[in-house]
Enzyme design. Structure first.
Site, PDB file in Angstrom:
ATOM      1  CD  GLU A 132      11.257  -3.260  -2.664  1.00 13.98           C
ATOM      2  OE1 GLU A 132      11.394  -3.105  -1.090  1.00 13.98           O
ATOM      3  OE2 GLU A 132      10.657  -2.694  -3.121  1.00 13.98           O
ATOM      4  CB  CYS A 136      11.142  -0.669   1.335  1.00  9.22           C
ATOM      5  SG  CYS A 136       9.827  -1.793   1.620  1.00  9.22           S
ATOM      6  CD1 TRP A 179       0.022  -1.550   3.190  1.00  8.03           C
ATOM      7  CD2 TRP A 179       0.567   0.517   3.384  1.00  8.03           C
ATOM      8  NE1 TRP A 179       0.504  -1.629   4.257  1.00  8.03           N
ATOM      9  CE2 TRP A 179       1.163   0.008   4.484  1.00  8.03           C
ATOM     10  CE3 TRP A 179       1.120   1.710   3.239  1.00  8.03           C
ATOM     11  CZ2 TRP A 179       1.976   0.093   5.201  1.00  8.03           C
ATOM     12  CZ3 TRP A 179       1.858   2.310   3.979  1.00  8.03           C
ATOM     13  CH2 TRP A 179       2.491   1.650   5.026  1.00  8.03           C
TER      14      TRP A 179
END
Length: 465
Positions: A234, A268, A136
């Site tokens: 990932e 990230c 998201w």
């Protein structure tokens, strides 16, 4: 099962959607399988025409889809607009470059003769329907950076998006339909996480890509391994941001703030661990703390907001637990460390930008990813210690280095365990550059020629006259 859009700025449920049942999921998998039979034979020119059409529609839709993203997951509206623009740019980049990236490769004539052939080449062929399990935090970009190369390579796509961004997920499926893609080329599956395994095990699904949490990655990789299907993962990141004595500290601080709080700190590739040489540690930390403390936390639809809410209530609770654990074990809070005050923010999942020092290996935050606007700052004596601290992490997605010395750059590029090293700037993704990590940040690459070839069969063609 209902899938809901909940506004993280207020906690209000905006709309609910019925999940796709088994019959609808079957229909969509069958459509993807059937579409692939024909899509795989289309020309690059036709694929590029349709991808450019989708990019044009996205340009027209920017304001609406930006607002949708902000309402679903809380990113500031200005950032949401930028995300839409980045997606359109990537679509046009792959429309322009895919054919050359997937051109046949020809070995040296001497090697061809040595193999016993008169002619030999490597030809890239698509695999089939690819399942994309997406997060998201960048609800448009994460999907487009998979979809653009996959579709240009001749694959078809099945999107299982995060359950808190159903509007964006449905928009993406509709975008490719409106652009003129054949039925079944790209479809959204409104399903929960529990249904992913059955889709992945379906023999018509050729491969999978996932961007998300480490547990989600392990689950998908485990199933894919059992049925021997290609995956690209990932996963999380706890990127180091190293500042050496020769750095421009003022620039390093300004960029550090953006690198930490981009997307409300939920990225990230956000810099999370700030590793600063002792010669500039005090200067950097004072400036950085002041800048973090000055950020405006508020309604993400307000153009003046710097940091909006976290996307989920659980996400904020997880972040609070990390900070509380560190403080109980001796960490110092230089700013933040709590929810913001004021009735205007009381209903949303906000958390103040936070700077922590005095971090030790005994603290969870030293090893775990802080998915929110929380920064940890470490002093180090030299470049070797900076590398040691940076690599003392289970993750290895990207890294940032601030220095004017070429010797430092060479050392960090050689020794940092990461999928990228960004010197005197913050980590960012671009269609021309491969993106991905090592260690528990995952494997495989997205973007660039590396990314488009991940879901291709590199076919050896050996021929005698």
């Amino acid at each position: 099962m209902a899938i809901a859009t909940v506004n993280p700025a207020t906690g209000e449920t905006l709309r609910t959607y019925e999940a796709h049942g088994p019959d609808e999921v079957e229909r969509r998998i069958a459509a993807a399988h059937e579409a692939f039979r024909h899509w795989r034979t289309t020309s690059f020119a036709e694929r590029a025409r349709l991808l450019r059409a989708a990019a044009g529609l996205l340009d027209e839709d920017t304001e609406d889809i930006a607002r949708t993203m902000t309402l679903e997951m809380g990113k500031p509206l200005t950032a949401a607009r930028a995300e839409a623009g980045k997606c359109a740019k990537a679509m046009r980049w792959y429309a322009k470059h895919a054919e050359e990236l997937l051109a046949d490769e020809h070995p040296a004539e001497s090697d061809v003769r040595d193999s016993g052939a008169d002619r030999a080449r490597v030809h890239y062929r698509p695999l089939g329907p690819v399942l994309a399990v997406m997060p998201w935090n960048f609800p448009l970009w994460q999907v487009i950076r998979f979809a653009a190369p996959a579709l240009m390579a001749g694959n078809t796509g099945l999107l299982k998006h995060a359950s808190n961004v159903p509007r964006t997920a449905l928009y993406l499926g509709d975008l490719f339909r409106r652009a003129g893609y054949p039925d079944g080329c790209f479809q959204t599956l409104l399903i929960g996480s529990a249904e992913v395994e059955a889709v992945l095990r379906d023999p018509r699904v050729a491969a999978a890509t996932l961007t998300g949490s480490e547990p989600a990655g392990r689950a998908v990789a485990s199933v894919a391994g059992d049925v021997v299907k290609k995956t690209v993962l990932e996963l999380g990141g706890s990127d180091p941001y190293i500042v050496m004595p020769s750095a421009d500290v003022v620039r390093a601080v300004k960029t550090a703030v953006t690198a930490r709080v981009q997307n409300n700190g939920q990225s990230c590739i956000a810099a999370k661990r700030f590793i600063v040489h002792e010669d500039v540690y005090e200067d950097f930390t004072e400036r950085f703390t002041a800048a973090m403390n000055a950020l405006t936390v508020g309604d993400p639809l307000d153009e003046s907001t710097d940091v909006g809410p976290l996307a989920t209530e659980k996400g904020r609770a997880d972040l609070e637990e990390l900070v509380d654990d560190a403080v109980r074990k001796g960490a110092h809070v230089l700013c933040g460390g709590a929810r913001p005050d004021g009735p205007a923010l009381a209903g949303g999942w906000y958390y103040r930008p936070t700077v922590l020092t005095g971090i030790t290996p005994a603290m969870r935050i030293h090893r775990e990813e802080a998915f929110g606007p929380v920064a940890t700052v470490y002093p180090v004596r030299d470049a070797e210690e900076a590398v040691a601290v940076a690599n003392d992490s289970p993750f290895g997605l990207s890294s940032n280095v601030w220095t004017r010395r070429d010797e430092d750059v060479d050392l960090f590029v050689r020794d940092l365990q990461a999928g990228g090293v960004f010197v005197n700037g913050m980590t960012a993704s671009h269609p021309a550059l491969p993106f991905g990590g090592v260690k528990r940040s995952g494997y495989g690459r997205e973007l660039s020629g590396h990314g488009i070839k991940e879901f291709c069969n590199a076919t050896t063609v050996w021929q005698r006259a």
